[in-house]
Motif scaffolding. Structure first.
Motif, PDB file in Angstrom:
ATOM      1  N   MET A  79       0.820  -1.194   0.000  1.00  0.00           N
ATOM      2  CA  MET A  79       0.000   0.000   0.000  1.00  0.00           C
ATOM      3  C   MET A  79       0.866   1.260   0.000  1.00  0.00           C
ATOM      4  N   VAL A  80       1.981   1.182   0.695  1.00  0.00           N
ATOM      5  CA  VAL A  80       2.883   2.327   0.751  1.00  0.00           C
ATOM      6  C   VAL A  80       3.471   2.584  -0.625  1.00  0.00           C
ATOM      7  N   ARG A  81       3.782   1.525  -1.355  1.00  0.00           N
ATOM      8  CA  ARG A  81       4.332   1.683  -2.704  1.00  0.00           C
ATOM      9  C   ARG A  81       3.332   2.385  -3.623  1.00  0.00           C
ATOM     10  N   LEU A  82       2.076   2.016  -3.508  1.00  0.00           N
ATOM     11  CA  LEU A  82       1.040   2.655  -4.311  1.00  0.00           C
ATOM     12  C   LEU A  82       0.938   4.145  -3.971  1.00  0.00           C
ATOM     13  N   PHE A  83       0.998   4.458  -2.676  1.00  0.00           N
ATOM     14  CA  PHE A  83       0.940   5.856  -2.252  1.00  0.00           C
ATOM     15  C   PHE A  83       2.128   6.641  -2.810  1.00  0.00           C
ATOM     16  N   ILE A  84       3.311   6.049  -2.775  1.00  0.00           N
ATOM     17  CA  ILE A  84       4.509   6.711  -3.316  1.00  0.00           C
ATOM     18  C   ILE A  84       4.368   6.915  -4.819  1.00  0.00           C
ATOM     19  N   LEU A  85       3.855   5.920  -5.523  1.00  0.00           N
ATOM     20  CA  LEU A  85       3.655   6.024  -6.966  1.00  0.00           C
ATOM     21  C   LEU A  85       2.663   7.138  -7.302  1.00  0.00           C
ATOM     22  N   LEU A  86       1.540   7.183  -6.590  1.00  0.00           N
ATOM     23  CA  LEU A  86       0.539   8.225  -6.840  1.00  0.00           C
ATOM     24  C   LEU A  86       1.081   9.612  -6.489  1.00  0.00           C
ATOM     25  N   ALA A  87       1.863   9.716  -5.448  1.00  0.00           N
ATOM     26  CA  ALA A  87       2.464  11.000  -5.090  1.00  0.00           C
ATOM     27  C   ALA A  87       3.443  11.446  -6.170  1.00  0.00           C
ATOM     28  N   ALA A  88       4.199  10.501  -6.735  1.00  0.00           N
ATOM     29  CA  ALA A  88       5.138  10.831  -7.810  1.00  0.00           C
ATOM     30  C   ALA A  88       4.379  11.287  -9.058  1.00  0.00           C
ATOM     31  N   VAL A  89       3.293  10.621  -9.380  1.00  0.00           N
ATOM     32  CA  VAL A  89       2.481  11.009 -10.543  1.00  0.00           C
ATOM     33  C   VAL A  89       1.911  12.407 -10.331  1.00  0.00           C
ATOM     34  N   GLN A  90       1.431  12.675  -9.137  1.00  0.00           N
ATOM     35  CA  GLN A  90       0.877  13.996  -8.834  1.00  0.00           C
ATOM     36  C   GLN A  90       1.952  15.069  -8.941  1.00  0.00           C
ATOM     37  N   LEU A  91       3.158  14.789  -8.449  1.00  0.00           N
ATOM     38  CA  LEU A  91       4.248  15.754  -8.530  1.00  0.00           C
ATOM     39  C   LEU A  91       4.643  16.031  -9.973  1.00  0.00           C
ATOM     40  N   VAL A  92       4.718  14.976 -10.791  1.00  0.00           N
ATOM     41  CA  VAL A  92       5.059  15.143 -12.208  1.00  0.00           C
ATOM     42  C   VAL A  92       3.994  15.972 -12.918  1.00  0.00           C
ATOM     43  N   LEU A  93       2.722  15.666 -12.683  1.00  0.00           N
ATOM     44  CA  LEU A  93       1.637  16.447 -13.284  1.00  0.00           C
ATOM     45  C   LEU A  93       1.690  17.913 -12.841  1.00  0.00           C
ATOM     46  N   PHE A  94       1.969  18.129 -11.568  1.00  0.00           N
ATOM     47  CA  PHE A  94       2.057  19.483 -11.035  1.00  0.00           C
ATOM     48  C   PHE A  94       3.157  20.268 -11.733  1.00  0.00           C
ATOM     49  N   VAL A  95       4.341  19.682 -11.844  1.00  0.00           N
ATOM     50  CA  VAL A  95       5.476  20.369 -12.465  1.00  0.00           C
ATOM     51  C   VAL A  95       5.209  20.618 -13.947  1.00  0.00           C
ATOM     52  N   LEU A  96       4.716  19.601 -14.655  1.00  0.00           N
ATOM     53  CA  LEU A  96       4.443  19.769 -16.084  1.00  0.00           C
ATOM     54  C   LEU A  96       3.377  20.833 -16.345  1.00  0.00           C
ATOM     55  N   ALA A  97       2.315  20.838 -15.547  1.00  0.00           N
ATOM     56  CA  ALA A  97       1.244  21.819 -15.738  1.00  0.00           C
ATOM     57  C   ALA A  97       1.746  23.229 -15.433  1.00  0.00           C
ATOM     58  N   LEU A  98       2.528  23.378 -14.382  1.00  0.00           N
ATOM     59  CA  LEU A  98       3.032  24.705 -14.030  1.00  0.00           C
ATOM     60  C   LEU A  98       3.983  25.233 -15.097  1.00  0.00           C
ATOM     61  N   ILE A  99       4.880  24.379 -15.570  1.00  0.00           N
ATOM     62  CA  ILE A  99       5.809  24.800 -16.631  1.00  0.00           C
ATOM     63  C   ILE A  99       5.045  25.126 -17.907  1.00  0.00           C
ATOM     64  N   SER A 100       4.082  24.285 -18.272  1.00  0.00           N
ATOM     65  CA  SER A 100       3.301  24.507 -19.487  1.00  0.00           C
ATOM     66  C   SER A 100       2.504  25.809 -19.396  1.00  0.00           C
ATOM     67  N   CYS A 101       1.914  26.058 -18.242  1.00  0.00           N
ATOM     68  CA  CYS A 101       1.104  27.263 -18.066  1.00  0.00           C
ATOM     69  C   CYS A 101       1.967  28.517 -18.140  1.00  0.00           C
ATOM     70  N   LEU A 102       3.123  28.482 -17.504  1.00  0.00           N
ATOM     71  CA  LEU A 102       3.976  29.671 -17.472  1.00  0.00           C
ATOM     72  C   LEU A 102       4.698  29.915 -18.791  1.00  0.00           C
ATOM     73  N   SER A 103       4.925  28.872 -19.566  1.00  0.00           N
ATOM     74  CA  SER A 103       5.669  29.048 -20.815  1.00  0.00           C
ATOM     75  C   SER A 103       4.776  29.234 -22.041  1.00  0.00           C
ATOM     76  N   ALA A 104       3.489  28.992 -21.901  1.00  0.00           N
ATOM     77  CA  ALA A 104       2.578  29.135 -23.040  1.00  0.00           C
ATOM     78  C   ALA A 104       2.388  30.609 -23.372  1.00  0.00           C
ATOM     79  N   ALA A 105       2.244  30.894 -24.661  1.00  0.00           N
ATOM     80  CA  ALA A 105       2.014  32.271 -25.098  1.00  0.00           C
ATOM     81  C   ALA A 105       0.666  32.776 -24.591  1.00  0.00           C
ATOM     82  N   ARG A 106      -0.327  31.917 -24.576  1.00  0.00           N
ATOM     83  CA  ARG A 106      -1.634  32.257 -24.033  1.00  0.00           C
ATOM     84  C   ARG A 106      -2.325  30.988 -23.579  1.00  0.00           C
ATOM     85  N   VAL A 107      -3.284  31.117 -22.692  1.00  0.00           N
ATOM     86  CA  VAL A 107      -4.036  29.974 -22.181  1.00  0.00           C
ATOM     87  C   VAL A 107      -5.512  30.186 -22.486  1.00  0.00           C
ATOM     88  N   ARG A 108      -6.283  29.112 -22.338  1.00  0.00           N
ATOM     89  CA  ARG A 108      -7.719  29.184 -22.666  1.00  0.00           C
ATOM     90  C   ARG A 108      -8.569  29.275 -21.402  1.00  0.00           C
TER      91      ARG A 108
END
Length: 118
Positions: free
Chosen positions: A1-30
């Motif tokens: 169960m701990v492994r699953l929690f670590i995996l989900l936390a890693a996925v959430q962190l990756v999504l967070f970083v990718l979304a923040l970088i994408s939002c800040l680097s995009a010329a415009r957002v919708r």
């Protein structure tokens, strides 16, 4: 169960970083100003980045020289209403021509004769 929690936390962190970088680097957002999207990404874990990728990320610009396609082509001919309409009109035309030929033969009193016979 701990492994699953670590995996989900890693996925959430990756999504967070990718979304923040994408939002800040995009010329415009919708659908909202950039500041609102940054706050949504920062304050709403997991759903914020997912919402940005679904509704806030800008659509890719059409390539030069291409026409943007808005309507998907039918996957099969019988799904295409234009094709079915053309088949129906072509078949109707053939049937009308055959009917006219038969009526002409009936008026002349000639039964159908096989070709090649005298």
């Amino acid at each position: 169960m701990v492994r699953l929690f670590i995996l989900l936390a890693a996925v959430q962190l990756v999504l967070f970083v990718l979304a923040l970088i994408s939002c800040l680097s995009a010329a415009r957002v919708r659908n909202a100003p950039r500041l609102v999207w940054v706050l949504v990404i920062l304050l709403i874990p997991l759903l914020g980045p997912l919402a940005y990728f679904l509704w806030g990320r800008p659509l890719p610009a059409p390539e030069e020289g291409t026409v943007p396609r808005r309507r998907r082509a039918p996957s099969a001919p019988d799904d295409d209403p234009d094709f079915l309409r053309s088949v129906d009109t072509e078949q109707s035309r053939r049937e009308r021509e055959a009917l006219a030929q038969w009526e002409k033969e009936l008026e002349n009193g000639e039964p159908d004769k096989p070709q090649g016979s005298a």
